[in-house]
Each structure stands twice: as C-alpha cells, then as structure tokens.
Design a protein around this motif. Structure first.
Motif, PDB file in Angstrom:
ATOM      1  N   ASN A  50      -2.704  14.823  19.561  1.00 30.29           N
ATOM      2  CA  ASN A  50      -2.086  14.727  18.242  1.00 30.29           C
ATOM      3  C   ASN A  50      -2.868  15.560  17.234  1.00 30.29           C
ATOM      4  OD1 ASN A  50      -1.135  13.669  15.654  1.00 30.29           O
ATOM      5  ND2 ASN A  50      -0.101  12.125  16.916  1.00 30.29           N
ATOM      6  N   GLU A  51      -2.276  16.654  16.823  1.00 33.20           N
ATOM      7  CA  GLU A  51      -2.987  17.597  15.953  1.00 33.20           C
ATOM      8  C   GLU A  51      -3.373  16.978  14.606  1.00 33.20           C
ATOM      9  OE1 GLU A  51       0.983  19.805  14.081  1.00 33.20           O
ATOM     10  OE2 GLU A  51      -0.278  20.869  15.514  1.00 33.20           O
ATOM     11  N   ALA A  52      -2.615  15.995  14.144  1.00 34.08           N
ATOM     12  CA  ALA A  52      -2.971  15.346  12.880  1.00 34.08           C
ATOM     13  C   ALA A  52      -4.322  14.654  12.985  1.00 34.08           C
ATOM     14  CB  ALA A  52      -1.900  14.335  12.481  1.00 34.08           C
ATOM     15  N   LEU A  53      -4.692  14.200  14.191  1.00 30.87           N
ATOM     16  CA  LEU A  53      -5.979  13.536  14.373  1.00 30.87           C
ATOM     17  C   LEU A  53      -7.115  14.521  14.582  1.00 30.87           C
ATOM     18  CD1 LEU A  53      -5.083  10.426  16.573  1.00 30.87           C
ATOM     19  CD2 LEU A  53      -5.613  10.495  14.128  1.00 30.87           C
ATOM     20  N   PHE A  54      -6.896  15.597  15.333  1.00 30.62           N
ATOM     21  CA  PHE A  54      -8.037  16.468  15.598  1.00 30.62           C
ATOM     22  C   PHE A  54      -8.219  17.588  14.586  1.00 30.62           C
ATOM     23  CE2 PHE A  54      -4.925  18.263  18.747  1.00 30.62           C
ATOM     24  CZ  PHE A  54      -4.890  19.594  18.333  1.00 30.62           C
ATOM     25  N   GLU A  55      -7.192  17.862  13.756  1.00 30.94           N
ATOM     26  CA  GLU A  55      -7.418  18.893  12.739  1.00 30.94           C
ATOM     27  C   GLU A  55      -6.770  18.588  11.399  1.00 30.94           C
ATOM     28  OE1 GLU A  55      -5.982  22.463  14.549  1.00 30.94           O
ATOM     29  OE2 GLU A  55      -3.906  22.126  13.945  1.00 30.94           O
ATOM     30  N   GLY A  56      -6.149  17.422  11.266  1.00 30.63           N
ATOM     31  CA  GLY A  56      -5.462  17.096  10.022  1.00 30.63           C
ATOM     32  C   GLY A  56      -6.398  16.793   8.860  1.00 30.63           C
ATOM     33  N   LYS A  57      -5.877  16.958   7.670  1.00 32.04           N
ATOM     34  CA  LYS A  57      -6.600  16.566   6.450  1.00 32.04           C
ATOM     35  C   LYS A  57      -6.694  15.044   6.390  1.00 32.04           C
ATOM     36  CE  LYS A  57      -6.783  20.715   4.446  1.00 32.04           C
ATOM     37  NZ  LYS A  57      -8.073  21.385   4.199  1.00 32.04           N
ATOM     38  N   ILE A  58      -7.666  14.544   5.636  1.00 33.27           N
ATOM     39  CA  ILE A  58      -7.797  13.096   5.474  1.00 33.27           C
ATOM     40  C   ILE A  58      -7.657  12.728   4.009  1.00 33.27           C
ATOM     41  CG2 ILE A  58     -10.344  13.102   5.258  1.00 33.27           C
ATOM     42  CD1 ILE A  58     -10.235  10.491   7.043  1.00 33.27           C
ATOM     43  N   GLN A  59      -6.928  11.646   3.768  1.00 34.91           N
ATOM     44  CA  GLN A  59      -6.719  11.145   2.398  1.00 34.91           C
ATOM     45  C   GLN A  59      -6.808   9.620   2.441  1.00 34.91           C
ATOM     46  OE1 GLN A  59      -2.801  11.923   0.851  1.00 34.91           O
ATOM     47  NE2 GLN A  59      -3.068  10.557  -0.893  1.00 34.91           N
ATOM     48  N   PHE A  60      -7.690   9.052   1.644  1.00 29.00           N
ATOM     49  CA  PHE A  60      -7.875   7.602   1.643  1.00 29.00           C
ATOM     50  C   PHE A  60      -6.946   6.950   0.621  1.00 29.00           C
ATOM     51  CE2 PHE A  60     -11.587   9.098   3.770  1.00 29.00           C
ATOM     52  CZ  PHE A  60     -11.922   8.097   4.664  1.00 29.00           C
ATOM     53  N   ILE A  61      -6.523   5.731   0.967  1.00 30.84           N
ATOM     54  CA  ILE A  61      -5.597   4.972   0.116  1.00 30.84           C
ATOM     55  C   ILE A  61      -6.328   3.733  -0.391  1.00 30.84           C
ATOM     56  CG2 ILE A  61      -3.448   3.629   0.118  1.00 30.84           C
ATOM     57  CD1 ILE A  61      -2.506   5.610   2.356  1.00 30.84           C
ATOM     58  N   ASP A  62      -6.244   3.508  -1.686  1.00 32.35           N
ATOM     59  CA  ASP A  62      -6.943   2.372  -2.293  1.00 32.35           C
ATOM     60  C   ASP A  62      -6.463   1.050  -1.698  1.00 32.35           C
ATOM     61  OD1 ASP A  62      -8.470   3.939  -3.943  1.00 32.35           O
ATOM     62  OD2 ASP A  62      -7.114   3.797  -5.655  1.00 32.35           O
ATOM     63  N   SER A  63      -7.421   0.173  -1.445  1.00 32.67           N
ATOM     64  CA  SER A  63      -7.095  -1.149  -0.926  1.00 32.67           C
ATOM     65  C   SER A  63      -8.292  -2.045  -1.156  1.00 32.67           C
ATOM     66  CB  SER A  63      -6.763  -1.075   0.573  1.00 32.67           C
ATOM     67  OG  SER A  63      -7.887  -0.604   1.293  1.00 32.67           O
ATOM     68  N   GLU A  64      -8.139  -3.329  -0.822  1.00 26.55           N
ATOM     69  CA  GLU A  64      -9.267  -4.234  -0.999  1.00 26.55           C
ATOM     70  C   GLU A  64     -10.382  -3.914   0.011  1.00 26.55           C
ATOM     71  OE1 GLU A  64      -9.269  -8.201   1.057  1.00 26.55           O
ATOM     72  OE2 GLU A  64      -7.229  -8.188   0.260  1.00 26.55           O
ATOM     73  N   ASP A  65     -11.573  -4.482  -0.222  1.00 24.21           N
ATOM     74  CA  ASP A  65     -12.765  -4.100   0.528  1.00 24.21           C
ATOM     75  C   ASP A  65     -12.660  -4.306   2.037  1.00 24.21           C
ATOM     76  OD1 ASP A  65     -13.806  -3.516  -1.921  1.00 24.21           O
ATOM     77  OD2 ASP A  65     -15.040  -5.335  -2.067  1.00 24.21           O
ATOM     78  N   SER A  66     -11.868  -5.265   2.475  1.00 23.10           N
ATOM     79  CA  SER A  66     -11.768  -5.566   3.904  1.00 23.10           C
ATOM     80  C   SER A  66     -10.872  -4.587   4.660  1.00 23.10           C
ATOM     81  CB  SER A  66     -11.228  -6.984   4.119  1.00 23.10           C
ATOM     82  OG  SER A  66     -12.151  -7.929   3.642  1.00 23.10           O
ATOM     83  N   LEU A  67     -10.135  -3.762   3.942  1.00 20.53           N
ATOM     84  CA  LEU A  67      -9.231  -2.804   4.584  1.00 20.53           C
ATOM     85  C   LEU A  67      -9.711  -1.378   4.374  1.00 20.53           C
ATOM     86  CD1 LEU A  67      -5.693  -4.192   3.615  1.00 20.53           C
ATOM     87  CD2 LEU A  67      -6.961  -4.575   5.737  1.00 20.53           C
ATOM     88  N   ILE A  68      -9.693  -0.600   5.428  1.00 18.33           N
ATOM     89  CA  ILE A  68      -9.896   0.851   5.331  1.00 18.33           C
ATOM     90  C   ILE A  68      -8.571   1.485   5.723  1.00 18.33           C
ATOM     91  CG2 ILE A  68     -11.119   2.866   6.219  1.00 18.33           C
ATOM     92  CD1 ILE A  68     -13.520   1.106   6.775  1.00 18.33           C
TER      93      ILE A  68
END
Length: 544
Positions: free
Chosen positions: A467-485
């Motif tokens: 899956n190219e999204a995993l081995f070369e894709g950009k990463i963007q984090f989404i705000d959530s509470e501390d227990s969730l990444i």
C-alpha cells in the motif's frame, strides 16, 4: 533517492535467538536455522547486534576486534554462510557498528597500555598525578564517573559507558581511517547495512570541563563536528552503494540534528533512532523510578517527530529493542489485553511514516519476564543500578519491582519457539532465564493460527509493502483526546486513516465521520462505529 518506507528491519539479539550447539548461548548457525521463519514473516533486513570478538562485559557492545567473530557465536565461515543463505531468501544482513568506544581488551588499547604513543592517541587520556579526582565531573551512562584511572598511563581515560569500554578519539584522523577499513571489510563480505551505536556522542572536543548539571551530556552529545565525521565516513565507505541502508542510534538527541543526520542531501545516514517517546515513564527524567506512562506526552512526541522530519529527514520507527523493556508490558496491559496491546503498538509502528523495526519476539507478543531475584539479571546497567539503589537504603523488594519494569534484560530473554524445554531455544539451561509464560506464548502455537499475533504482524507487513499510502504517503494528524492517536496517510489517489486507542479504557468516538471504503486492519472481531475499544487498532481506507 532510496525507497526506505517499504523496507522492514528485524532486530535480532543473537545470544538469545537460537542455540544450535546446546551450550546455552545463541549463535550464528542458530540464525541460519531460522531464516525460513524470518522469510515467512516477510522482513527485508536482519539487524544483528554485535557478534564480534568481545569479553562481553556489555553483552558484546565492548568489542575487542571488529573484524573477528567471537567464537561463542561461531566462525567467519558461519558468517559467510549466513550472508549467502539470507541472500537466497532476499534478506540482507545489517551489522551493528559500535564506534564510540572499544573494549580495553582490544589490541589498540593494549598497545596504548604498553606505551605506544600512536595508540595512546586513539583514546582520550588525561595525564594526572591525582588518582582521586577525575579530569571533570561527567557521569557514566552506567553510573559512577565517566573516567578510570590507569597507572600505566599515569592518568585517566574516558569511558562514557562501562569502565572496560574506552572512548575512541575521533579527533584523531587515524582512528577514523581505521573505522573506515572496518566498514569496507564488511561491505566486501556482502553486508547490506550498518546500525551505528550511540553515534551522536563521538564528537568530544578533547577539552574536559565540569558540567553544571553534574552529568556532562551537553559537552559530548550532538556536537557540530559529528556531522563532519559522518559525511567523511559516508563518502569513504557506504555512501555510493545504492541498496546499502544505514541507521544511527541517537542518544539524548534533538530534532534539528536528526534532520541533518538523515536528510539525503546531507549525505550522512539514511535514518535515525531517537528515544524520547520511550522515556515518558521516567520520573523527572530518572529511569530507575516507576511511574505511569504519560500518554499525552507520548502522543505529542510521536506527532512532533513525524511532522518535523517529514520531507526533511527519515525516522526509524520502533517501540522495542534490546535496550528497552517489552512495549506491551510497559505501555500496554498484558494481563487483561495481551493480544490487543501487542497488536495495537504493532499497528502504530507499521502505519507511521518511516522504516519499521521489529525486535525479536515482539511478533509473537513476548512480554517482560518479571524476574524475582537479582541473581536472574545479567545486564551490567541493571546490576549497577541495583547496587546503587541498595546503597542508598532503598527496599530490595521495591528495587526488584523497578528492575522488572525498566531493566534491559526484560527484552533479552530467550526467543520462545515452542512449549517444550527452555522454550525450544536450547537443550541446556540458557545464559539467562526464559520467561515463565513460554508455554502460552511461542512461535509454534501461533504460526498456523490465523488469529495469532504472529499472523497479525504478517498481515501488517504485507499491507505495508503493498500500500503506497503507507510506505510513501504524507502524514497528517487529527486532533483527538489523549488516549487516541489518529492520523491520515495520503498519496495522490489513496487515503488511509489509523485510529489507535493507547489506553485500557473504551473511548467514545464517531468512526462514521470517515467515509470508509474498507477496513484494512482491526485487532477486534468487529467494529463499533461509536467507540474505540481498549487498545483497539483500526486502519481504514477512506474516500478521498
């Protein structure tokens, strides 16, 4: 530019991997015996911790000859055979280069002791008639002063780690030339990668000044000259080999330096290890105290390092290694959520940006062994810490509780191959005790079970590679509470989202907000669109 995102590295601690000759110690023939297993897992490179000649005061990280194999592991013919057999299975071998220091049993140090001026200049030696007070107040990584007095030198030599590990003087160009010869020797043998041990502490200036913090890290960590040294050895050895992979272990490092270490334009290293995310259970920065891990800080560090190095450098992504306790025992809950803890942290590693590293045994969910007496420990750092804490009057039971959580030996117990004697590692008593749970947690019980931790890892590796999204894709984090990444991985035509609950509590979360096409990963049997279960890991392909 090298494609590093779809490479999977498996760290192997040979003394604990497989014993082929029943002497209680793992060896090279034992590795060869298990290559089919590693091929089945799906990895590309095996990083092998040092198998060079060594008195083993620090489990092989005190090397006395970089170009000779320690007889306890086997012979040079065994290494040649290992390289060849691994190659047949499309697996490369990565060797561990311990270049900050060398054993005091090495020929270089012995010649220095004999009075050779040439070899005395290979080390940081400060002449002094004062046998009580070291040149400065720097502290050893293993406790006590970072200096040892040697009568034959009429002075002190620097040893940032064990007293039998003398720091090499990289200031001396002859030392750097010697180390390049070592690398070329192994490159010619067919080695496909190097992992450089604590490589960012090689930049000592030769001026030894008392540190205000009584530790001294700031005087030898990430010094600007380290970049010059790395560029030099890159150009002289591995830099022009297209498929060669290098990774630097960076002690107490900074993001700014790691960008330089791993940016392809700088021509230093391919990627970096940092350990900040593995210190969030240190109390006031102190390792030998137990405290609950700080999920918020862990999440912040993961996010910060991912975003800062994106497009500028490259992360070696890991949670386990030979110096760290097992992550499922440490940050998870193996009593109640063993499978979920083991697979949650695996999913995190395999969906972040960087090159994933697996440490032997994590792919079957091995846990800390929870040793009960100091006699069960072998690690010099742990034994030193035990003695220091005891000397301060600390209760022995409390000390052992701390060691059972923090000791490096927690990850060094023998690989658990089956439920028979000594977990199938050896027919005789191993050099260190096997974890008691080997009858429940072992390769043989998992390899043909489609719902095992082992086969969960196989699926993650396959997904990562395809899956190219995993081995070369950009990463963007989404705000959530501390227990969730939660983060997205995106290429021009595909988008995935990872939703990871790093706690043992169910968390309300609206999964429906992501219009998903497919569920790629789920470590539970079903999905609840309104909440994320304890230690649940979800990876969804979503509409772009």
């Amino acid at each position: 530019m090298k494609k590093l995102g779809n490479k999977i590295v498996y760290e192997l601690y040979p003394i604990s991997f497989m014993d082929s000759n029943n002497d209680g110690y793992g060896d090279i023939k034992g590795i060869i015996e298990k290559l089919d297993y590693l091929q089945l897992l799906g990895i590309d490179l095996i990083w092998i911790t040092p198998i060079f000649k060594s008195p083993k005061n620090d489990n092989g990280y005190d090397i006395s000859n970089y170009c000779e194999i320690d007889q306890s592991f086997g012979t040079m013919d065994d290494v040649d055979n290992l390289i060849e057999e691994a190659k047949k299975r499309n697996i490369g071998i990565m060797f561990d280069m311990v270049f900050n220091h060398v054993s005091t049993e090495s020929e270089w140090f012995k010649k220095a002791l004999e009075g050779s001026k040439k070899y005395q200049d290979y080390f940081y030696i400060v002449k002094s008639n004062d046998k009580v007070n070291p040149p400065c107040n720097w502290v050893s990584k293993f406790g006590g002063p970072a200096w040892k007095y040697e009568e034959k030198f009429n002075g002190w030599y620097l040893c940032l780690y064990d007293k039998t590990q003398a720091d090499l003087k990289w200031l001396n160009p002859e030392v750097r030339e010697e180390l390049v010869k070592v690398m070329k020797f192994w490159i010619d043998k067919g080695i496909k990668g190097f992992r450089f041990d604590v490589i960012n502490v090689i930049g000592k200036s030769g001026k030894f000044i008392n540190a205000e913090d009584n530790i001294g890290k700031s005087f030898y960590t990430d010094q600007p000259i380290v970049h010059k040294y790395l560029k030099e050895i890159n150009k002289a050895s591995f830099g022009n080999i297209e498929d060669f992979i290098t990774v630097g272990e960076m002690s107490s490092t900074t993001i700014e330096n790691c960008i330089l270490y791993s940016n392809p334009k700088e021509k230093e290293l391919d990627m970096v290890f940092n350990f900040h995310h593995l210190k969030v259970d240190y109390k006031n920065g102190e390792k030998w105290e137990n405290k609950p891990w700080d999920k918020k800080e862990f999440k912040r560090l993961i996010q910060t390092w991912q975003l800062k190095l994106q497009d500028r450098g490259w992360n070696a992504v890991f949670l386990n290694n030979h110096d760290q306790p097992r992550i499922n025992s440490r940050y998870g809950n193996v009593k109640k959520y063993w499978f979920e803890s083991s697979t949650l942290f695996a999913t995190l590693i395999f969906t972040l940006q960087g090159t994933p590293f697996i440490y032997q045994g994590e792919e079957i969910g091995m846990t800390n062994p929870y040793f009960e007496t100091i006699d069960q420990y072998r690690d010099v750092e742990s034994i030193n810490a035990f003695n220091e804490m005891k000397a301060k009057g600390m209760d022995e039971k409390l000390i052992l509780e701390i060691l059972s959580v923090k000791s490096r030996d927690n990850s060094r117990t023998p690989m658990q191959w089956n439920d028979r004697k000594n977990a199938g590692f050896s027919d005789v008593k191993p050099w260190i005790d096997v974890a008691k749970n080997y009858k429940q947690i072992n390769v043989e019980s998992q390899i043909n079970n489609p719902n095992s931790v082992f086969n969960f890892y196989r699926k993650l590796i396959k997904l990562r590679k395809e899956n190219e999204a995993l081995f070369e894709g950009k990463i963007q984090f989404i705000d959530s509470e501390d227990s969730l990444i939660i983060f997205k991985r995106t290429t021009f035509n595909k988008e995935l989202v990872s939703i990871l609950n790093i706690s043992d509590q169910e968390v309300c979360y609206d999964v429906k907000q992501f219009k998903y096409i497919d569920i790629l990963v789920n470590n539970y049997k079903e999905i609840d669109l309104k909440s994320i279960k304890p230690f649940q890991a979800l990876v969804l392909e979503i509409e772009k």
